[in-house]
Scaffold this motif. Structure first.
Motif, short mmCIF file in Angstrom:
data_model
loop_
_atom_site.label_atom_id
_atom_site.label_comp_id
_atom_site.label_asym_id
_atom_site.label_seq_id
_atom_site.Cartn_x
_atom_site.Cartn_y
_atom_site.Cartn_z
N ILE A 1 45.31 42.09 27.94
CA ILE A 1 46.64 42.62 28.24
C ILE A 1 47.58 42.58 27.03
N THR B 1 44.03 37.56 27.42
CA THR B 1 43.44 38.03 28.67
C THR B 1 44.19 37.47 29.87
N GLN C 1 33.61 41.10 39.86
CA GLN C 1 34.97 41.65 39.92
C GLN C 1 35.98 40.66 39.37
N ASN D 1 38.79 38.69 32.30
CA ASN D 1 38.51 39.06 30.91
C ASN D 1 39.30 40.29 30.47
N ARG D 2 40.12 40.84 31.34
CA ARG D 2 40.89 42.04 31.00
C ARG D 2 41.95 41.69 29.95
N ALA E 1 35.59 40.35 35.56
CA ALA E 1 36.14 41.54 34.89
C ALA E 1 37.66 41.45 34.80
N GLU E 2 38.30 40.98 35.87
CA GLU E 2 39.76 40.87 35.86
C GLU E 2 40.21 39.75 34.93
N GLU F 1 52.27 42.34 29.15
CA GLU F 1 51.92 43.76 29.30
C GLU F 1 53.06 44.67 28.85
#
Length: 249
Positions: free
Chosen positions: A65, A121, A56, A62-63, A59-60, A228
């Motif tokens: 934006i 990211t 988890q 590597n997100r 994943a965050e 973002e």
């Protein structure tokens, strides 16, 4: 009753004096050393416990934006690409919190990494600002804004936005806030973070603030919000050197 209190005080004092004189001697025990190598097997129960959290978190981190068109370098110069990105984002957040904010301020040491060209990211933002510093808005007199400009000059410039500063021989040669000279009798609002507002990095010009407001929002969260928002507007991060802080010979 008073006699009993006096004797009680005497006994307490005597015990304290006795205990202060008591010297404890360390005891030496036989140390044991254990070599940890590949012969030790992984505890599958522990791995299975933390693995979902690890996935988890990865994943965050590597997100994606946003996107940067340039490699935003972190340097010790009076002005840097990473510094301009950082301070512009901070000013943007400051104006969201208080439309009267005119200046943003960070320090070179507070920016911990470059921002490479390409996808941005969450992890990249953590690398730039790993600290838990929170946004702070200071109301300062014009006189103290000039003191802040002196700090900037003596330290060779720091990341900032909303000002034009020309430095010569570590002294202020020219200083404008939002394109205008500073009025010593006016009040200005500066957005920074709690560490600097508390005097970190030898910042000694925030000791006479007119007002201070601390926000729960972390600076790192502000950077993420900025990227973002730019992405939602179809924009890339395009920091540039614009001469906001210059050192002249």
């Amino acid at each position: 009753m008073r006699s009993s209190l006096r004797w009680g005080s005497f006994l307490v004092a005597a015990l304290l004096l006795t205990s202060c004189k008591t010297q404890l001697q360390p005891t030496v025990s036989k140390d044991r050393f254990y070599e940890i190598d590949a012969s030790y097997r992984t505890d599958s129960a522990i791995v299975n416990y933390y693995l979902p959290y690890k996935h988890q978190l990865e994943a965050e981190m590597n997100r994606i934006i946003g996107f940067s068109d340039l490699h935003l370098t972190k340097t010790r110069d009076a002005e840097s690409l990473a510094g301009n990105f950082f301070s512009d984002a901070l000013l943007w957040k400051g104006k969201q919190l208080d439309p009267e904010v005119q200046i943003s301020f960070g320090t070179k040491g507070g920016i911990r990494n470059d921002l490479k060209a390409g996808d941005i990211t969450i992890g990249n933002i953590f690398e730039i600002m790993p600290f838990e510093n929170a946004v702070t808005i200071l109301s300062l007199s014009g006189t103290d804004i000039l003191r802040w400009a002196d700090y900037m000059a003596q330290s060779g410039g720091q990341p900032c936005s909303g000002v034009t500063l020309v430095i010569e021989n570590k002294k202020v040669k020219e200083f404008l806030v939002q394109g205008k000279p500073v009025d010593p009798k006016a009040t200005y609002k500066l957005v920074t973070y709690d560490y600097l507002a508390n005097g970190g990095d030898y910042v000694d010009c925030f000791d006479k603030v007119v007002n201070r407001v601390d926000y729960p929002q972390r600076v790192r969260e502000s950077l993420i919000d900025y990227v973002e928002t730019q992405t939602k507007q179809g924009k890339h991060i395009q920091a540039k050197l614009d001469g906001r802080v210059r050192i002249v010979e």
